[in-house]
Design an enzyme around this catalytic site. Sequence first.
Site, PDB file in Angstrom:
ATOM      1  N   ARG A   1       0.853  -1.195   0.000  1.00 13.42           N
ATOM      2  CA  ARG A   1       0.000   0.000   0.000  1.00 13.42           C
ATOM      3  C   ARG A   1       0.884   1.239   0.000  1.00 13.42           C
ATOM      4  NH1 ARG A   1      -5.421  -0.629   3.224  1.00 13.42           N
ATOM      5  NH2 ARG A   1      -4.860   1.486   3.803  1.00 13.42           N
TER       6      ARG A   1
ATOM      7  N   ASP B   1       2.248   5.082  -0.306  1.00 10.35           N
ATOM      8  CA  ASP B   1       1.757   6.369   0.176  1.00 10.35           C
ATOM      9  C   ASP B   1       1.592   7.353  -0.979  1.00 10.35           C
ATOM     10  OD1 ASP B   1       1.748   5.529   2.827  1.00 10.35           O
ATOM     11  OD2 ASP B   1       3.813   6.196   3.180  1.00 10.35           O
TER      12      ASP B   1
ATOM     13  N   TYR C   1      12.088  -2.058  -3.178  1.00  6.61           N
ATOM     14  CA  TYR C   1      11.916  -0.648  -3.525  1.00  6.61           C
ATOM     15  C   TYR C   1      13.253  -0.067  -4.003  1.00  6.61           C
ATOM     16  CZ  TYR C   1       7.307  -0.217  -1.259  1.00  6.61           C
ATOM     17  OH  TYR C   1       5.983  -0.342  -0.912  1.00  6.61           O
TER      18      TYR C   1
ATOM     19  N   ARG D   1      11.512   5.366   3.626  1.00 12.34           N
ATOM     20  CA  ARG D   1      11.873   6.786   3.550  1.00 12.34           C
ATOM     21  C   ARG D   1      12.634   7.251   4.788  1.00 12.34           C
ATOM     22  NH1 ARG D   1       6.145   9.028   2.499  1.00 12.34           N
ATOM     23  NH2 ARG D   1       7.169  11.053   2.773  1.00 12.34           N
TER      24      ARG D   1
END
Length: 287
Positions: A61, A63, A124, A212
């Site tokens: 999911r 952001d 990622y 992040r």
Amino acid sequence: MSDEVQPGRVRIRLDLSYDGSGFHGWAKQAGGKRTVQGEIEDALRTVTRSKETYELTVAGRTDAGVHARGQVAHVDLPAEVWAEHREKLLKRLAGRLSKDVRVWRLTEAPDGFDARFSAIWRRYAYRVTDDPGGVDPLLRGHVLWHDWPLDVDTMNEAARALLGEHDFAAYCKRREGATTIRTLQELSLVRGGDGVITATVRADAFCHNMVRSLIGALLFVGDGHRGPRWPGEVLAAGVRDSAVHVVRPHGLTLEEVGYPADELLAARNKEARNKRSLPSAAGCETC
């Protein structure tokens, strides 16, 4: 449980990608905000001429502002709807969806497949440049500009202390009832010939803001504001450090989701739902 396909339904796997710049994240939200899930579900309902909205389950999911190149989702369609539309559904979705989201494949999922719980890793990439001139205008929506020179070797040295299974509470935004224990399988950075630094981050799963936050800590090391041992010390402390900045979302892309062999899907699905804890920690539920 979402891995149980109801009688008369067929589970379909979707492989998709999107530019997250114009979306308020993946998940549907109240108030009419544009989301990836909402966009695809609306298009699916329209092209199948259905009154029902078929809900998607996604591997990661993302952001608001985060992109995806290798996102995976599943949807359970009535068998008769799939039989009627399967040959032309992909092309019809392409004609209906906005150009910043694409579905590339629609396939019948094997038994036990769940886009979220069957995954064994998510990979990622975060892209950043320290070029004193800034970001290439053609890449500005996908690359962060860091206005201090970065030492990639030192960042990689710092990253090694974060690998393995840990409680990443210091790098996550807590959610009620959700564990912050994760297994970080890869965290490495490479500077390309164009000067763009790509951080590859792979784990069995991620908690909110984890990638992040990790990148934010490594940037502080790379530009000399902190030493290479600092990210590991923050991890060991187990609490949020105000010096760990959550970097902007546009540099982040979900590149790929990994799944086990078909015969192991159901077992992985069950395992991912089990309570998870470190040897010294109390059990808590997988998020």
